[in-house]
Each structure stands twice: as structure tokens, then as C-alpha cells.
Design a protein around this motif. Structure first.
Motif, mmCIF file in Angstrom:
data_model
loop_
_atom_site.group_PDB
_atom_site.id
_atom_site.type_symbol
_atom_site.label_atom_id
_atom_site.label_comp_id
_atom_site.label_asym_id
_atom_site.label_seq_id
_atom_site.Cartn_x
_atom_site.Cartn_y
_atom_site.Cartn_z
ATOM 1 N N ARG A 1 39.663 -40.929 -29.216
ATOM 2 C CA ARG A 1 38.512 -40.245 -29.821
ATOM 3 C C ARG A 1 37.314 -41.185 -29.790
ATOM 4 O O ARG A 1 37.301 -42.234 -30.417
ATOM 5 N N PHE A 2 36.279 -40.789 -29.035
ATOM 6 C CA PHE A 2 35.028 -41.546 -28.958
ATOM 7 C C PHE A 2 34.004 -40.888 -29.872
ATOM 8 O O PHE A 2 33.904 -39.646 -29.924
ATOM 9 N N VAL A 3 33.228 -41.704 -30.573
ATOM 10 C CA VAL A 3 32.287 -41.177 -31.562
ATOM 11 C C VAL A 3 30.897 -41.763 -31.328
ATOM 12 O O VAL A 3 30.746 -42.973 -31.089
ATOM 13 N N TRP A 4 29.875 -40.892 -31.407
ATOM 14 C CA TRP A 4 28.466 -41.298 -31.383
ATOM 15 C C TRP A 4 27.849 -40.850 -32.699
ATOM 16 O O TRP A 4 27.911 -39.671 -33.053
ATOM 17 N N THR A 5 27.255 -41.788 -33.452
ATOM 18 C CA THR A 5 26.797 -41.488 -34.817
ATOM 19 C C THR A 5 25.281 -41.569 -34.981
ATOM 20 O O THR A 5 24.796 -41.638 -36.106
ATOM 21 N N HIS A 6 24.559 -41.535 -33.867
ATOM 22 C CA HIS A 6 23.118 -41.784 -33.951
ATOM 23 C C HIS A 6 22.264 -40.571 -33.587
ATOM 24 O O HIS A 6 21.104 -40.710 -33.224
ATOM 25 N N GLY A 7 22.833 -39.378 -33.687
ATOM 26 C CA GLY A 7 22.068 -38.163 -33.504
ATOM 27 C C GLY A 7 21.751 -37.823 -32.053
ATOM 28 O O GLY A 7 22.151 -38.512 -31.112
ATOM 29 N N GLY A 8 20.993 -36.754 -31.892
ATOM 30 C CA GLY A 8 20.623 -36.268 -30.574
ATOM 31 C C GLY A 8 20.904 -34.774 -30.470
ATOM 32 O O GLY A 8 21.509 -34.167 -31.368
ATOM 33 N N ARG A 9 20.431 -34.185 -29.364
ATOM 34 C CA ARG A 9 20.690 -32.764 -29.151
ATOM 35 C C ARG A 9 21.847 -32.547 -28.188
ATOM 36 O O ARG A 9 22.697 -31.692 -28.386
ATOM 37 N N ASN A 10 21.851 -33.325 -27.089
ATOM 38 C CA ASN A 10 22.899 -33.208 -26.078
ATOM 39 C C ASN A 10 23.435 -34.600 -25.774
ATOM 40 O O ASN A 10 22.694 -35.470 -25.305
ATOM 41 N N VAL A 11 24.709 -34.817 -26.071
ATOM 42 C CA VAL A 11 25.309 -36.144 -25.930
ATOM 43 C C VAL A 11 26.502 -36.055 -24.979
ATOM 44 O O VAL A 11 27.336 -35.149 -25.105
ATOM 45 N N PHE A 12 26.560 -37.001 -24.039
ATOM 46 C CA PHE A 12 27.660 -37.056 -23.078
ATOM 47 C C PHE A 12 28.223 -38.479 -23.048
ATOM 48 O O PHE A 12 27.553 -39.437 -23.424
ATOM 49 N N LEU A 13 29.454 -38.580 -22.561
ATOM 50 C CA LEU A 13 30.160 -39.852 -22.453
ATOM 51 C C LEU A 13 30.596 -40.049 -21.005
ATOM 52 O O LEU A 13 30.979 -39.094 -20.331
ATOM 53 N N SER A 14 30.500 -41.290 -20.533
ATOM 54 C CA SER A 14 31.054 -41.610 -19.223
ATOM 55 C C SER A 14 31.503 -43.067 -19.253
ATOM 56 O O SER A 14 30.974 -43.878 -20.024
ATOM 57 N N GLY A 15 32.502 -43.397 -18.428
ATOM 58 C CA GLY A 15 33.006 -44.762 -18.457
ATOM 59 C C GLY A 15 33.880 -45.104 -17.273
ATOM 60 O O GLY A 15 34.106 -44.285 -16.374
ATOM 61 N N SER A 16 34.388 -46.316 -17.298
ATOM 62 C CA SER A 16 35.242 -46.777 -16.215
ATOM 63 C C SER A 16 36.565 -46.027 -16.196
ATOM 64 O O SER A 16 37.241 -45.978 -15.173
ATOM 65 N N PHE A 17 36.964 -45.423 -17.337
ATOM 66 C CA PHE A 17 38.225 -44.691 -17.395
ATOM 67 C C PHE A 17 38.188 -43.418 -16.549
ATOM 68 O O PHE A 17 39.223 -42.845 -16.233
ATOM 69 N N ASN A 18 36.965 -42.907 -16.218
ATOM 70 C CA ASN A 18 36.881 -41.802 -15.258
ATOM 71 C C ASN A 18 36.064 -42.210 -14.030
ATOM 72 O O ASN A 18 35.510 -41.364 -13.336
ATOM 73 N N ARG A 19 35.998 -43.537 -13.817
ATOM 74 C CA ARG A 19 35.299 -44.126 -12.665
ATOM 75 C C ARG A 19 33.827 -43.706 -12.613
ATOM 76 O O ARG A 19 33.235 -43.581 -11.563
ATOM 77 N N TRP A 20 33.235 -43.487 -13.805
ATOM 78 C CA TRP A 20 31.822 -43.136 -13.926
ATOM 79 C C TRP A 20 31.475 -41.899 -13.094
ATOM 80 O O TRP A 20 30.355 -41.723 -12.646
ATOM 81 N N GLY A 21 32.479 -41.049 -12.878
ATOM 82 C CA GLY A 21 32.257 -39.912 -11.984
ATOM 83 C C GLY A 21 32.106 -38.589 -12.691
ATOM 84 O O GLY A 21 32.027 -37.548 -12.053
#
Length: 480
Positions: free
Chosen positions: A18-38
């Protein structure tokens, strides 16, 4: 962060994180090396916590790096472990497969970064994209286009009509000179043409017509003189225009025989395709209550800008349902770009210096079949933009009667129009810019503003021109 074993055991070594972003926004996405930034992984708002977003994603044991895309801007979370790399600041996690399934997060840990995949996605050091297409799945792309297509086909041109306003039309028997001044005085780049004898709207007079007329006036071998502007009618000019077109470069498309228009009950997709396929800026919305089309009423001039405004208004609070709207503009194959060193040149981007002649600008507008040209300094930093519609500024005090197009510079021509732009409060809108890291949604919102027909893509800080994106580019991508 929390982790749980996958239901039913799942793949050995894979754990839902579970990844969490706590700093607000309207549209938030996640990307990382675990999906090869793809892939951009959508994060959902947590009920009762408007500033908190979460996403659950399966990762394997080992070292991982990740980053958040918040409203089109790449950010890291300073409250979570992070490390500084040559590509910028990345959040980090070290996950070891142990009995308690608690991941160990080590601040500033040294990890192997998938450089190639990450570079393809984004250069986070300056927030600008590099290289190829930021990937969303083909399914997400098709879903996005389908949702926009459904909206366009279920809404009609009637919805483009303002509550109040005026539409200027010109009689075909009007002298060209008088028509030129009317467009200038009304602050409009074009007007539909009415033929009283036929009782029909028969065409459109645009800024391009005046560019061609001024080129003819400046042509020593032309039989078209300044005196003839007083008596030469719009109808007579239109009859000779097809011949002039053939003299430009030998392959300009033939003029349509009939007026390109739409009815108030045509759907918005039909109107948009009509504009794109006929390469026009606007189409008149004409309505007739009789079956034979007699007594037509001119209701409005439909443009891609108006249609885009409807799209943005409809999807404003649910843009997350259209994944492609979150793509950075620099990752989308659209618009005209300055090629990087070593890259093949695609669709060229025409630019000029302010010291270039007005004649060269008009020739480029016609030959390159573009509606505007960025004006740049010696460092290719944006100074201004010269558009087809700027030609109407020469009607002020009949300037066109005593200038030489080869001697007047673009800078001088733009100076002539400054009073015009300030009086119509359009100057601030004519030279709009964006960054290649701006999302498609953000670019669409800006292009939907009245008077904005294109955005010049610039480098942050230096304003060096990198490309240009127009309304037509946006719709070609949206409609596939």
C-alpha cells in the motif's frame, strides 16, 4: 506503507504493498522500478481524508524506487525515505521477504536504478520529459478515446451557441477594401459570405485572403492594383483565388465548391471532423426551417476551441476516468517539435527572427500551411508569435497602401498591432506557452480559453522554443 500476503498465495515472493500520498492534489499517480517505470498507477482518494491518496500494487523482494505524478508534476514524498540520484530525488523502499512481511525502508540507500526505463519515462531533475512515449496501456487509451467519442456524439452543435452575441457576415458584392477594414474594426479574423441574389451563404472571407491579396499587390507583374481594391468585389476575388492557389506551390488543395457548414443538431464529433478534414478554422452553424434550405439563419461560428471547452467542462471533475488526459504533452506524438541533435526531423517547426521581413513571414505561412510562426531571438527563446490574423492590423490608417512587404520587418508589423490587441484584450492570449511536462488535461484547459488557438512549448527558465501544439493537434489525438 503496509504489506499483505496476496490472497490464495499468489506468485511466490510477491506482496501487495500500500503506497500513500498525503499532500493533496486532484489527480495522483504512482510509478516506480517495480513496474519498470512503464505504467502510471492511479491512486484513489481515501474517504474522509481529502488530501490522502492510496494505491495497492504487488512488488517483489529487493530494492525499489518510486515517484508520484501529482496534477502533472513529478514529486517525491519528503516524509518517506528518499535518495538523490543523477536523475533527481526518488523515494526508496527495501523489501525483504521475512515472516512478518514488514518492509524495511532505508533512507538514502544505494540501489541499482533501471536507467534506461526511467530515462524513457521522465528526467525528474528538471521535471521535463525525455525520449519516447510515456506508456499507458492500449486498453486505457482506447477507453479514453471511447469516452470522449461518446460525449461528442451525444452532444450537438446547439450547445455551442452562446446566450447572447453577434456574428458578422459580409455581402459578396462588397469591395475587398471595405471588407478588409470591417474585419479589422470588428477584431475578427474571418466572416461568412452572403449572396443576396441566391439567398444563400456561399463561403468565407478569411485573413488568408488578405495575405494573398497583399502578395499580389506586392507582385510587380500582377494586374491587381491598389485602385482596384476600391471596386474589386469579394465575389470577383473568390473567382480568381483558385488560379492564385495554383501559383503558390503547384499542389495546394482545390477549393471546395460548396460552403462547409454544420446544422445546430449535428453532433459535436461530426463538426470536429468537418473542421479537421477540410482544414478550416471554423464552420458556420446555419439553420433553415424549410426543407429546401431557403431563408437560412446564421447562428454561430463553430470552432475546435468551443468544442474543446465543452469536453473540458464535462470531464473537469472526472478526468481520472480518462487516463490519457494525465499524459504529459511531451510524451504524446502530436504537434510540431524542434528535433534534438541526432534525431530525425519529423514535422518541421517554422520559426523566424524579428528582423525577418514581413514578406518572408507571409510566404512561410502559406507555403508551410500553418496559422502561426514563433518569433525567436538568437538563442531561439520566444519573443512573440506572428499569426495569419495579424495581417488585419495593416488596415489601420490604410497602412497597407504605403508599405513594402520586403522592407517592413516582423517586429515593425507586430508593433502596428499592439494597440489593436490591447483594445481587444487579446495580446496576453496570443502568445501562450506551456512546458512539455504539462499534462494533456492542463493543455486542453488552456486551449479552451477564447482567443487561444495554439500553445508554444518552451524550455522552463530560458523560454527556448521546443515545439508548438494546436487545437487541430489535440483533436487528431483525441479522435485517434
Amino acid at each position: 506503507m503496509e504489506s499483505v500476503r496476496e490472497a490464495g498465495g499468489g506468485v511466490t515472493g510477491a506482496v501487495l504493498m500500500r503506497f500513500v500520498w498525503t499532500h493533496g492534489g486532484r489527480n495522483v499517480f504512482l510509478s516506480g522500478s517495480f513496474n519498470r517505470w512503464g505504467e502510471l498507477i492511479p491512486m484513489s482518494p481515501v474517504e474522509g481524508c481529502p488530501n490522502v491518496f492510496q494505491a495497492i500494487y504487488g512488488i517483489t523482494h529487493g530494492n525499489h524506487q518510486y515517484k508520484f505524478l501529482v496534477d502533472g508534476e513529478w514529486r517525491h514524498d519528503e516524509l518517506q525515505p528518499y535518495t538523490t540520484t543523477e536523475y533527481g530525488i526518488l523515494n526508496t523502499i527495501q523489501f525483504n521477504m521475512e515472516a512478518n512481511f514488514n518492509p524495511e525502508m532505508i533512507p538514502g540507500s544505494s540501489m541499482e536504478l533501471d536507467n534506461e526505463a526511467f530515462t524513457r519515462l521522465v528526467s525528474v531533475s528538471d521535471g521535463t520529459l525525455t525520449g519516447g512515449m510515456l506508456s499507458i496501456s492500449e486498453a486505457d487509451l482506447q477507453v479514453s478515446r471511447h469516452r470522449i467519442s461518446v460525449f461528442l456524439t451525444t452532444h450537438t452543435a446547439y450547445e455551442l451557441l452562446p446566450q447572447s452575441g453577434k456574428v458578422v457576415a459580409l455581402d459578396v458584392d462588397l469591395p475587398v477594401k471595405q471588407a478588409f477594414h470591417i474585419l479589422f474594426e470588428q477584431g475578427i479574423p474571418m466572416a461568412p459570405l452572403w449572396d443576396f441574389s441566391r439567398g444563400q451563404f456561399v463561403g468565407v472571407l478569411s485573413a488568408l485572403d488578405f495575405i494573398l491579396i497583399l502578395r499580389e499587390l506586392g507582385n510587380n507583374g500582377s494586374d491587381f492594383t491598389e485602385e482596384e481594391l476600391d471596386t474589386h468585389t469579394i465575389s470577383a476575388w473568390k473567382e480568381g483565388k483558385s488560379y492564385l492557389n495554383r501559383q503558390i506551390d503547384g499542389h495546394v488543395r482545390a477549393l471546395p465548391r460548396h460552403l462547409i457548414h454544420a446544422g445546430p443538431y449535428d453532433n459535436l464529433k461530426e463538426v470536429a471532423l468537418r473542421i479537421l478534414q477540410n482544414e478550416v478554422a471554423t464552420v458556420p452553424i446555419i439553420h433553415s426551417s424549410s426543407e429546401d434550405g431557403s431563408f437560412p439563419q446564421l447562428l454561430h461560428l463553430a470552432s475546435l476551441s468551443g468544442i474543446l471547452k465543452c469536453i473540458c467542462r464535462y470531464f473537469r471533475h472526472c478526468s481520472g476516468t480518462v487516463p490519457m488526459l494525465q499524459l504529459p504533452i511531451g510524451a504524446i506524438p502530436m504537434g510540431s517539435w524542434v528535433p534534438s541533435i541526432g534525431e530525425p526531423s519529423g514535422r518541421p517547426l517554422a520559426m523566424l527572427r524579428p528582423s525577418a521581413s514581413l514578406s518572408s513571414a507571409l510566404n512561410l505561412l502559406i507555403q508551410a500551411q500553418v496559422s502561426s510562426i514563433p518569433i525567436v531571438d538568437e538563442n531561439d527563446s520566444l519573443i512573440d508569435i506572428y499569426c495569419r490574423s495579424d495581417i488585419t492590423a495593416l488596415a489601420k490608417d490604410k497602412i497597407y497602401t504605403h508599405i513594402n512587404l520586403n522592407e517592413m520587418t516582423i517586429n515593425q508589423a507586430l508593433q502596428l498591432g499592439q494597440d489593436v490587441y490591447s483594445s481587444y484584450d487579446l495580446r496576453s492570449q496570443r502568445c501562450q506557452m506551456c512546458l512539455r511536462s504539462d499534462t494533456l488535461h492542463k493543455v486542453m484547459e488552456r486551449l479552451a480559453n477564447p482567443g487561444v488557438r495554439r500553445l508554444v512549448i518552451v524550455e522552463a527558465g530560458s523560454n527556448r522554443v521546443e515545439g508548438i501544439v494546436t487545437l487541430s493537434d489535440i483533436f487528431r489525438f483525441l479522435l485517434g
